[in-house]
Design a protein around this motif. Structure first.
Motif, PDB file in Angstrom:
ATOM      1  N   GLU A 119      14.040 -22.472  14.598  1.00 57.56           N
ATOM      2  CA  GLU A 119      14.530 -21.257  14.400  1.00 57.56           C
ATOM      3  C   GLU A 119      13.459 -20.053  13.906  1.00 57.56           C
ATOM      4  OE1 GLU A 119      17.724 -19.934  14.989  1.00 57.56           O
ATOM      5  OE2 GLU A 119      17.731 -21.538  16.054  1.00 57.56           O
ATOM      6  N   PRO A 120      13.607 -18.999  13.924  1.00 58.92           N
ATOM      7  CA  PRO A 120      12.414 -18.113  13.229  1.00 58.92           C
ATOM      8  C   PRO A 120      12.423 -17.932  11.604  1.00 58.92           C
ATOM      9  CG  PRO A 120      14.131 -16.686  14.213  1.00 58.92           C
ATOM     10  CD  PRO A 120      14.585 -18.186  14.683  1.00 58.92           C
ATOM     11  N   PHE A 121      11.577 -17.734  10.954  1.00 57.01           N
ATOM     12  CA  PHE A 121      11.507 -17.532   9.562  1.00 57.01           C
ATOM     13  C   PHE A 121      11.357 -18.773   8.993  1.00 57.01           C
ATOM     14  CE2 PHE A 121      14.276 -13.652  11.224  1.00 57.01           C
ATOM     15  CZ  PHE A 121      13.160 -12.751  11.116  1.00 57.01           C
ATOM     16  N   GLN A 122      10.674 -19.832   9.589  1.00 57.92           N
ATOM     17  CA  GLN A 122      10.569 -21.019   8.876  1.00 57.92           C
ATOM     18  C   GLN A 122       9.637 -20.873   7.793  1.00 57.92           C
ATOM     19  OE1 GLN A 122       8.543 -22.543  12.758  1.00 57.92           O
ATOM     20  NE2 GLN A 122       7.645 -23.937  11.098  1.00 57.92           N
ATOM     21  N   PHE A 123       8.822 -19.871   7.605  1.00 52.16           N
ATOM     22  CA  PHE A 123       7.755 -19.673   6.467  1.00 52.16           C
ATOM     23  C   PHE A 123       8.200 -18.671   5.719  1.00 52.16           C
ATOM     24  CE2 PHE A 123       4.857 -21.167  10.096  1.00 52.16           C
ATOM     25  CZ  PHE A 123       4.602 -22.430   9.772  1.00 52.16           C
ATOM     26  N   LYS A 124       7.696 -18.908   4.544  1.00 51.00           N
ATOM     27  CA  LYS A 124       7.966 -18.026   3.410  1.00 51.00           C
ATOM     28  C   LYS A 124       6.886 -17.218   2.728  1.00 51.00           C
ATOM     29  CE  LYS A 124      10.148 -21.158   1.009  1.00 51.00           C
ATOM     30  NZ  LYS A 124       9.823 -22.205   1.973  1.00 51.00           N
ATOM     31  N   ALA A 125       7.025 -16.297   1.950  1.00 46.42           N
ATOM     32  CA  ALA A 125       5.661 -15.691   1.154  1.00 46.42           C
ATOM     33  C   ALA A 125       4.869 -16.660   0.284  1.00 46.42           C
ATOM     34  CB  ALA A 125       6.121 -14.483   0.402  1.00 46.42           C
ATOM     35  N   SER A 126       5.669 -17.775  -0.069  1.00 45.42           N
ATOM     36  CA  SER A 126       5.107 -18.682  -0.950  1.00 45.42           C
ATOM     37  C   SER A 126       4.269 -19.656  -0.187  1.00 45.42           C
ATOM     38  CB  SER A 126       6.164 -19.607  -1.815  1.00 45.42           C
ATOM     39  OG  SER A 126       7.224 -20.327  -0.898  1.00 45.42           O
ATOM     40  N   ASP A 127       4.267 -19.634   1.277  1.00 43.51           N
ATOM     41  CA  ASP A 127       3.579 -20.465   2.113  1.00 43.51           C
ATOM     42  C   ASP A 127       2.166 -19.954   2.316  1.00 43.51           C
ATOM     43  OD1 ASP A 127       5.263 -22.678   2.908  1.00 43.51           O
ATOM     44  OD2 ASP A 127       6.275 -21.022   3.952  1.00 43.51           O
ATOM     45  N   VAL A 128       1.797 -18.496   1.881  1.00 44.36           N
ATOM     46  CA  VAL A 128       0.864 -17.925   2.120  1.00 44.36           C
ATOM     47  C   VAL A 128      -0.017 -18.416   0.946  1.00 44.36           C
ATOM     48  CG1 VAL A 128      -0.648 -15.621   2.428  1.00 44.36           C
ATOM     49  CG2 VAL A 128       1.788 -16.016   3.336  1.00 44.36           C
ATOM     50  N   ASP A 129      -1.416 -18.770   1.203  1.00 43.68           N
ATOM     51  CA  ASP A 129      -2.609 -19.146   0.307  1.00 43.68           C
ATOM     52  C   ASP A 129      -3.543 -17.983   0.034  1.00 43.68           C
ATOM     53  OD1 ASP A 129      -4.213 -20.236  -1.547  1.00 43.68           O
ATOM     54  OD2 ASP A 129      -4.769 -21.948  -0.383  1.00 43.68           O
ATOM     55  N   ILE A 130      -3.318 -17.093  -1.222  1.00 42.08           N
ATOM     56  CA  ILE A 130      -4.254 -16.108  -1.272  1.00 42.08           C
ATOM     57  C   ILE A 130      -5.488 -16.421  -2.267  1.00 42.08           C
ATOM     58  CG2 ILE A 130      -4.635 -13.781  -2.260  1.00 42.08           C
ATOM     59  CD1 ILE A 130      -2.666 -13.574  -0.007  1.00 42.08           C
ATOM     60  N   ARG A 131      -6.516 -16.686  -1.554  1.00 42.01           N
ATOM     61  CA  ARG A 131      -7.750 -17.155  -2.231  1.00 42.01           C
ATOM     62  C   ARG A 131      -8.376 -16.050  -3.057  1.00 42.01           C
ATOM     63  NH1 ARG A 131      -9.300 -21.665   0.983  1.00 42.01           N
ATOM     64  NH2 ARG A 131      -7.186 -22.850   1.496  1.00 42.01           N
ATOM     65  N   SER A 132      -8.263 -15.009  -2.537  1.00 37.72           N
ATOM     66  CA  SER A 132      -8.979 -13.868  -3.484  1.00 37.72           C
ATOM     67  C   SER A 132      -8.658 -12.557  -3.207  1.00 37.72           C
ATOM     68  CB  SER A 132     -10.491 -13.838  -3.572  1.00 37.72           C
ATOM     69  OG  SER A 132     -11.103 -13.462  -2.442  1.00 37.72           O
ATOM     70  N   ARG A 141      -8.647 -12.515   0.965  1.00 37.47           N
ATOM     71  CA  ARG A 141      -9.007 -13.533   1.653  1.00 37.47           C
ATOM     72  C   ARG A 141      -8.029 -14.666   1.395  1.00 37.47           C
ATOM     73  NH1 ARG A 141     -12.195 -16.196  -1.672  1.00 37.47           N
ATOM     74  NH2 ARG A 141     -13.054 -17.916  -0.218  1.00 37.47           N
ATOM     75  N   LEU A 142      -7.440 -15.217   2.748  1.00 37.36           N
ATOM     76  CA  LEU A 142      -6.209 -16.212   2.705  1.00 37.36           C
ATOM     77  C   LEU A 142      -6.232 -17.073   3.612  1.00 37.36           C
ATOM     78  CD1 LEU A 142      -3.497 -14.134   4.277  1.00 37.36           C
ATOM     79  CD2 LEU A 142      -5.765 -12.990   4.304  1.00 37.36           C
ATOM     80  N   THR A 143      -5.181 -17.818   3.458  1.00 38.11           N
ATOM     81  CA  THR A 143      -4.915 -18.848   4.804  1.00 38.11           C
ATOM     82  C   THR A 143      -3.415 -19.127   4.840  1.00 38.11           C
ATOM     83  OG1 THR A 143      -5.485 -21.023   5.800  1.00 38.11           O
ATOM     84  CG2 THR A 143      -5.558 -20.794   3.089  1.00 38.11           C
ATOM     85  N   GLY A 198       1.859 -26.774  12.821  1.00 36.16           N
ATOM     86  CA  GLY A 198       1.748 -27.655  11.733  1.00 36.16           C
ATOM     87  C   GLY A 198       0.116 -27.647  11.167  1.00 36.16           C
ATOM     88  N   SER A 199      -0.733 -27.269  11.442  1.00 37.75           N
ATOM     89  CA  SER A 199      -2.116 -27.131  11.025  1.00 37.75           C
ATOM     90  C   SER A 199      -2.084 -25.949   9.961  1.00 37.75           C
ATOM     91  CB  SER A 199      -3.195 -27.016  12.137  1.00 37.75           C
ATOM     92  OG  SER A 199      -3.096 -25.976  12.766  1.00 37.75           O
ATOM     93  N   ILE A 200      -3.470 -25.824   9.717  1.00 40.03           N
ATOM     94  CA  ILE A 200      -3.463 -24.802   8.535  1.00 40.03           C
ATOM     95  C   ILE A 200      -4.683 -23.865   9.086  1.00 40.03           C
ATOM     96  CG2 ILE A 200      -4.512 -24.220   6.246  1.00 40.03           C
ATOM     97  CD1 ILE A 200      -1.863 -25.404   6.095  1.00 40.03           C
ATOM     98  N   MET A 201      -4.277 -22.672   8.877  1.00 42.05           N
ATOM     99  CA  MET A 201      -5.272 -21.621   9.624  1.00 42.05           C
ATOM    100  C   MET A 201      -6.479 -21.443   8.763  1.00 42.05           C
ATOM    101  SD  MET A 201      -5.384 -18.999  11.965  1.00 42.05           S
ATOM    102  CE  MET A 201      -3.680 -18.615  12.196  1.00 42.05           C
ATOM    103  N   ARG A 252      -8.870 -10.049   5.588  1.00 44.34           N
ATOM    104  CA  ARG A 252      -7.984  -8.833   5.988  1.00 44.34           C
ATOM    105  C   ARG A 252      -8.199  -7.555   5.015  1.00 44.34           C
ATOM    106  NH1 ARG A 252      -8.185 -11.029   9.885  1.00 44.34           N
ATOM    107  NH2 ARG A 252      -6.592 -11.510  11.586  1.00 44.34           N
ATOM    108  N   GLU A 253      -8.424  -6.273   5.315  1.00 43.74           N
ATOM    109  CA  GLU A 253      -8.257  -5.242   4.603  1.00 43.74           C
ATOM    110  C   GLU A 253      -6.898  -4.661   4.773  1.00 43.74           C
ATOM    111  OE1 GLU A 253     -11.008  -5.513   6.923  1.00 43.74           O
ATOM    112  OE2 GLU A 253     -12.017  -6.348   5.418  1.00 43.74           O
ATOM    113  N   LEU A 254      -6.240  -4.372   3.288  1.00 46.97           N
ATOM    114  CA  LEU A 254      -4.878  -3.981   3.126  1.00 46.97           C
ATOM    115  C   LEU A 254      -4.905  -2.878   2.705  1.00 46.97           C
ATOM    116  CD1 LEU A 254      -2.029  -5.150   3.670  1.00 46.97           C
ATOM    117  CD2 LEU A 254      -2.112  -5.875   1.128  1.00 46.97           C
ATOM    118  N   PHE A 255      -4.219  -1.931   3.586  1.00 52.09           N
ATOM    119  CA  PHE A 255      -3.968  -0.556   3.140  1.00 52.09           C
ATOM    120  C   PHE A 255      -2.786  -0.390   2.038  1.00 52.09           C
ATOM    121  CE2 PHE A 255      -2.488   3.928   4.596  1.00 52.09           C
ATOM    122  CZ  PHE A 255      -3.141   4.572   3.641  1.00 52.09           C
ATOM    123  N   VAL A 256      -3.101  -0.301   0.691  1.00 53.08           N
ATOM    124  CA  VAL A 256      -1.737  -0.452   0.003  1.00 53.08           C
ATOM    125  C   VAL A 256      -1.378   1.011  -0.580  1.00 53.08           C
ATOM    126  CG1 VAL A 256      -1.442  -1.000  -2.515  1.00 53.08           C
ATOM    127  CG2 VAL A 256      -3.038  -2.272  -1.211  1.00 53.08           C
TER     128      VAL A 256
END
Length: 211
Positions: A7-20, A35-37, A43-46, A51-55
Motif C-alpha cells: 500500500e502507499p505511504f509505507q514510509f514516514k518522515a522519521s525514515d528520512v535521514d537528514i545529514r546536514s 544533505r540527506l538519504t 529495500g536498499s538505501i538511497m 537538495r536546495e529547499l525554498f523555505v
C-alpha cells in the motif's frame, strides 16, 4: 503467485535521514541546502544526495463568491514569477496572504479580504489544503471559498508598505469558468477554486441563499 504491491505511504518522515542542513540565502524568502538519504522501495538505501529547499511559510487563498448574484471577485496584480512568459505578468488571482504566527487560516482569510478587496466574508467553506510544489518548496496553501456581497465590490486596494497594487474585479461565475477554459487564468489556486465552484455552485447557492 504474484507478490502483492505494498500500500502507499509505507514510509514516514522519521525514515528520512537528514545529514546536514544550512541556510545559504536569507532575504524576502529563505533557501536551505540539505544533505540527506532515505529508504528506497526495493529495500536498499538511497545514496546521500543534496537538495536546495525554498523555505516559504504557509498561505491562505479564498475565492469570494456571491451566491445570490452568482458572481466572484478576482484580484489583478503584478507577479514577478510570470515575467519571461508569453503573457502579461499581471494575473487574476484569489484573495490571498501568508499565515502569520498565531493566526488560523480563517483569520488570514478575513484579514486579507479587507486589505486586498474591501470585503467581509459572511462564511467560509474549506475546499482543501495542498502542497504548492513539494519537489522544492515547503509551502502549504489552505484553500477556501467565502460568501460575500458583490453589489458594491471592486476598486483599487493594497498596502503601500508591502508594495501592493491591486485591482478587484467582479465577474459572473460563468465568465470565471470561461477564463479557466481559455487560459486567461492560469495560476493553480485560482484554477482549483474556480473549478471547485463549478462542481459545487448549485449546492452553495441552495445552502447559502437559505441561511
Amino acid at each position: 503467485m504474484t507478490e502483492k504491491t505494498p500500500e502507499p505511504f509505507q514510509f514516514k518522515a522519521s525514515d528520512v535521514d537528514i545529514r546536514s542542513r544550512e541556510t545559504v540565502f536569507q532575504g524576502f524568502f529563505r533557501m536551505d541546502k540539505v544533505r540527506l538519504t532515505h529508504p528506497r522501495f526495493d529495500g536498499s538505501i538511497m545514496p546521500e544526495f543534496t537538495r536546495e529547499l525554498f523555505v516559504r511559510g504557509d498561505a491562505t487563498c479564498v475565492l469570494p463568491y456571491d451566491p445570490a448574484r452568482d458572481e466572484v471577485v478576482l484580484l489583478e496584480q503584478f507577479r514577478m514569477g510570470a515575467i519571461g512568459r508569453d503573457q502579461s505578468p499581471w494575473l487574476l488571482e484569489l484573495v490571498a496572504g501568508m499565515n502569520e504566527a498565531g493566526e488560523s487560516p480563517e483569520d488570514v482569510a478575513h484579514r486579507e479580504a479587507e486589505e486586498e478587496a474591501g470585503l467581509t466574508f459572511d462564511r467560509l467553506e474549506k475546499i482543501c489544503e495542498y502542497l504548492v510544489s513539494p519537489g522544492g518548496t515547503t509551502e502549504m496553501v489552505y484553500l477556501y471559498v467565502g460568501q460575500v456581497g458583490t453589489a458594491n465590490a471592486g476598486g483599487l486596494f493594497g498596502l503601500d508598505h508591502e508594495h501592493e497594487d491591486i485591482r478587484a474585479h467582479v465577474f459572473s461565475a460563468d465568465e470565471a469558468f470561461n477564463m479557466i477554459r481559455d487560459g486567461r487564468i492560469n495560476n493553480a489556486a485560482a484554477i482549483m477554486a474556480i473549478q471547485w465552484l463549478q462542481l459545487n455552485r448549485d449546492r452553495l447557492r441552495d445552502e447559502w441563499n437559505r441561511l
